[in-house]
Design an enzyme around this catalytic site. Structure first.
Site, PDB file in Angstrom:
ATOM      1  N   ASP A 224     -72.140  53.727  17.617  1.00  0.00           N
ATOM      2  CA  ASP A 224     -70.979  52.863  17.371  1.00  0.00           C
ATOM      3  C   ASP A 224     -70.995  51.705  18.367  1.00  0.00           C
ATOM      4  O   ASP A 224     -71.284  51.893  19.560  1.00  0.00           O
ATOM      5  CB  ASP A 224     -69.679  53.657  17.530  1.00  0.00           C
ATOM      6  CG  ASP A 224     -68.473  52.829  17.159  1.00  0.00           C
ATOM      7  OD1 ASP A 224     -68.248  52.608  15.961  1.00  0.00           O
ATOM      8  OD2 ASP A 224     -67.749  52.379  18.088  1.00  0.00           O
ATOM      9  N   ASN A 232     -65.522  40.532  17.727  1.00  0.00           N
ATOM     10  CA  ASN A 232     -65.296  39.687  16.547  1.00  0.00           C
ATOM     11  C   ASN A 232     -64.200  38.657  16.799  1.00  0.00           C
ATOM     12  O   ASN A 232     -64.323  37.485  16.448  1.00  0.00           O
ATOM     13  CB  ASN A 232     -64.910  40.561  15.342  1.00  0.00           C
ATOM     14  CG  ASN A 232     -66.106  40.868  14.454  1.00  0.00           C
ATOM     15  OD1 ASN A 232     -67.096  40.154  14.466  1.00  0.00           O
ATOM     16  ND2 ASN A 232     -66.009  41.936  13.689  1.00  0.00           N
ATOM     17  N   HIS A 237     -66.204  36.059  13.275  1.00  0.00           N
ATOM     18  CA  HIS A 237     -66.830  37.040  12.374  1.00  0.00           C
ATOM     19  C   HIS A 237     -68.279  36.711  12.058  1.00  0.00           C
ATOM     20  O   HIS A 237     -69.084  37.612  11.809  1.00  0.00           O
ATOM     21  CB  HIS A 237     -66.013  37.166  11.085  1.00  0.00           C
ATOM     22  CG  HIS A 237     -64.709  37.872  11.296  1.00  0.00           C
ATOM     23  ND1 HIS A 237     -64.635  39.239  11.425  1.00  0.00           N
ATOM     24  CD2 HIS A 237     -63.442  37.406  11.423  1.00  0.00           C
ATOM     25  CE1 HIS A 237     -63.373  39.594  11.611  1.00  0.00           C
ATOM     26  NE2 HIS A 237     -62.620  38.490  11.619  1.00  0.00           N
ATOM     27  N   ASP A 241     -71.232  39.346  12.414  1.00  0.00           N
ATOM     28  CA  ASP A 241     -72.225  39.665  11.380  1.00  0.00           C
ATOM     29  C   ASP A 241     -73.635  39.495  11.927  1.00  0.00           C
ATOM     30  O   ASP A 241     -74.531  40.305  11.662  1.00  0.00           O
ATOM     31  CB  ASP A 241     -72.042  38.763  10.153  1.00  0.00           C
ATOM     32  CG  ASP A 241     -70.808  39.121   9.345  1.00  0.00           C
ATOM     33  OD1 ASP A 241     -70.206  40.187   9.606  1.00  0.00           O
ATOM     34  OD2 ASP A 241     -70.449  38.339   8.445  1.00  0.00           O
ATOM     35  N   GLU A 267     -69.067  49.283  11.894  1.00  0.00           N
ATOM     36  CA  GLU A 267     -69.925  48.994  13.033  1.00  0.00           C
ATOM     37  C   GLU A 267     -70.644  50.249  13.515  1.00  0.00           C
ATOM     38  O   GLU A 267     -71.054  50.363  14.664  1.00  0.00           O
ATOM     39  CB  GLU A 267     -69.110  48.390  14.187  1.00  0.00           C
ATOM     40  CG  GLU A 267     -68.029  49.274  14.725  1.00  0.00           C
ATOM     41  CD  GLU A 267     -66.648  48.970  14.146  1.00  0.00           C
ATOM     42  OE1 GLU A 267     -65.660  49.291  14.826  1.00  0.00           O
ATOM     43  OE2 GLU A 267     -66.570  48.433  13.025  1.00  0.00           O
TER      44      GLU A 267
END
Length: 352
Positions: A224, A232, A237, A241, A267
């Site tokens: 994780d 983020n 974002h 990504d 994630e």
């Protein structure tokens, strides 16, 4: 005369029925390995031929190469290197076949000047039948079939039936390749290219069955990204990504080819490590953790580096079923988070 005509009609009906069955089986087989085996069977046994080769064309019909993917007893989608045909423009009989898209019959290859000594040595066929694999305006490859020694000349009817099967095979191969691409897309995460959740569980069960059969350990890691929401929010974002894609690449590049990387959730990633015990898995994940902690992610505006936490469970010590093994790795991840994140924890049943 009537008796002869009746026999001819009976034979024609049988051939028509056989052709319909062959067409049906070719066009309803989407597994490429099975399809190639089916084509070979119909081309050899169906015409009493000693051998057959199915080639994929890589590149153009003049400057490309023909890579053999199937011959009786060997099927390899990656290609059978010893049977590769290069320098196509120098192989007159090959070039002629690729240009015409029609079946070409060679009754005595050793006496045919269009057949190079190298090609004769490679194929070891004296009597040959060649035809392009063609579908919807595109050359897919080439089929070469024949006999090691001269037999009776092939009749025009046999050549026509051969041609019909090769034409159907071209369409079937294109369909199977398209189907395989679709299957590939449905089993991969769209953003990262890693395997997805749909692929993960069946693959884990399969690897656990192999581990059981060969009495080998198998480890699973659930990874994780720490504080990814904050990452983020801070970097945007698009940067988030990008980080997911870069982490996927780190995992894929640093792990073995036999290991499996899947995007398990937003994630979260799952990594299957066959033939790996707890100690081995811990070392692998520690190395990955350090690399990610020090990796300069593109688009990162904050000085605080992205980190990961991971939990590890191992078959058969922690669980004997796939879902239980995942739950154990999840508990290990929970322990890593509770210890302050940026940690790797091996699942322990005695830990809180």
């Amino acid at each position: 005369k009537l008796e002869k005509k009746s026999k001819e009609i009976t034979l024609l009906k049988k051939q028509t029925s056989n052709h319909a069955e062959i067409t049906q089986s070719l066009l309803t087989t989407f597994d490429l390995n099975k399809l190639l085996a089916l084509i070979l069977e119909n081309l050899t046994k169906g015409f009493n031929l000693d051998n057959a080769y199915i080639y994929n064309l890589e590149g153009s019909e003049t400057t490309g190469i023909l890579r053999c993917v199937a011959t009786p007893g060997v099927i390899s989608l990656k290609g059978i290197d010893r049977l590769t045909i290069s320098f196509l423009e120098e192989e007159e009989i090959i070039s002629l076949t690729l240009k015409n898209h029609l079946p070409l019959v060679i009754e005595e290859a050793g006496k045919d000047k269009r057949c190079s000594p190298g090609l004769l040595k490679l194929l070891r066929l004296e009597q040959m039948l060649l035809q392009t694999l063609y579908a919807h305006g595109k050359i897919l490859g080439l089929v070469i079939a024949g006999n090691n020694q001269k037999k009776e000349n092939l009749t025009p009817e046999e050549v026509e039936r051969f041609s019909t099967i090769v034409n159907q095979a071209g369409i079937a191969l294109e369909n199977a390749q398209f189907y395989e691409k679709i299957q590939e897309l449905t089993l991969h995460d769209e953003l990262t290219g890693a395997y997805n959740y749909r692929y993960f569980y069946p693959k884990l069960r399969e690897e656990m069955r192999l581990a059981s059969r060969y009495r080998q350990p198998l480890s699973l890691a659930i990874i994780d990204l720490d504080d990814f929401k904050r990452y983020n929010d801070t970097n945007g974002h698009l940067a988030g990504d990008s980080a997911l894609k870069q982490i996927t690449q780190i995992l894929v590049n640093r792990l073995r080819k036999t290991d499996v990387v899947a995007r398990y959730g937003g994630e979260e990633f799952a990594v299957i490590l066959p033939v790996t015990n707890r100690e081995g898995a811990k070392k692998i994940l520690e190395d990955l953790r350090k690399e990610i902690e020090n990796y300069p992610f593109s688009g990162q505006e904050t000085s605080k580096n992205l980190t990961i936490s991971a939990g590890i469970s191992t078959y058969p010590y922690d669980a004997r079923e796939a879902r239980e093994l995942v739950e154990a790795a999840d508990k290990g991840l929970y322990q890593a988070k509770n210890k302050g994140k940026n940690q790797i924890c091996v699942y322990s049943q005695t830990s809180p």
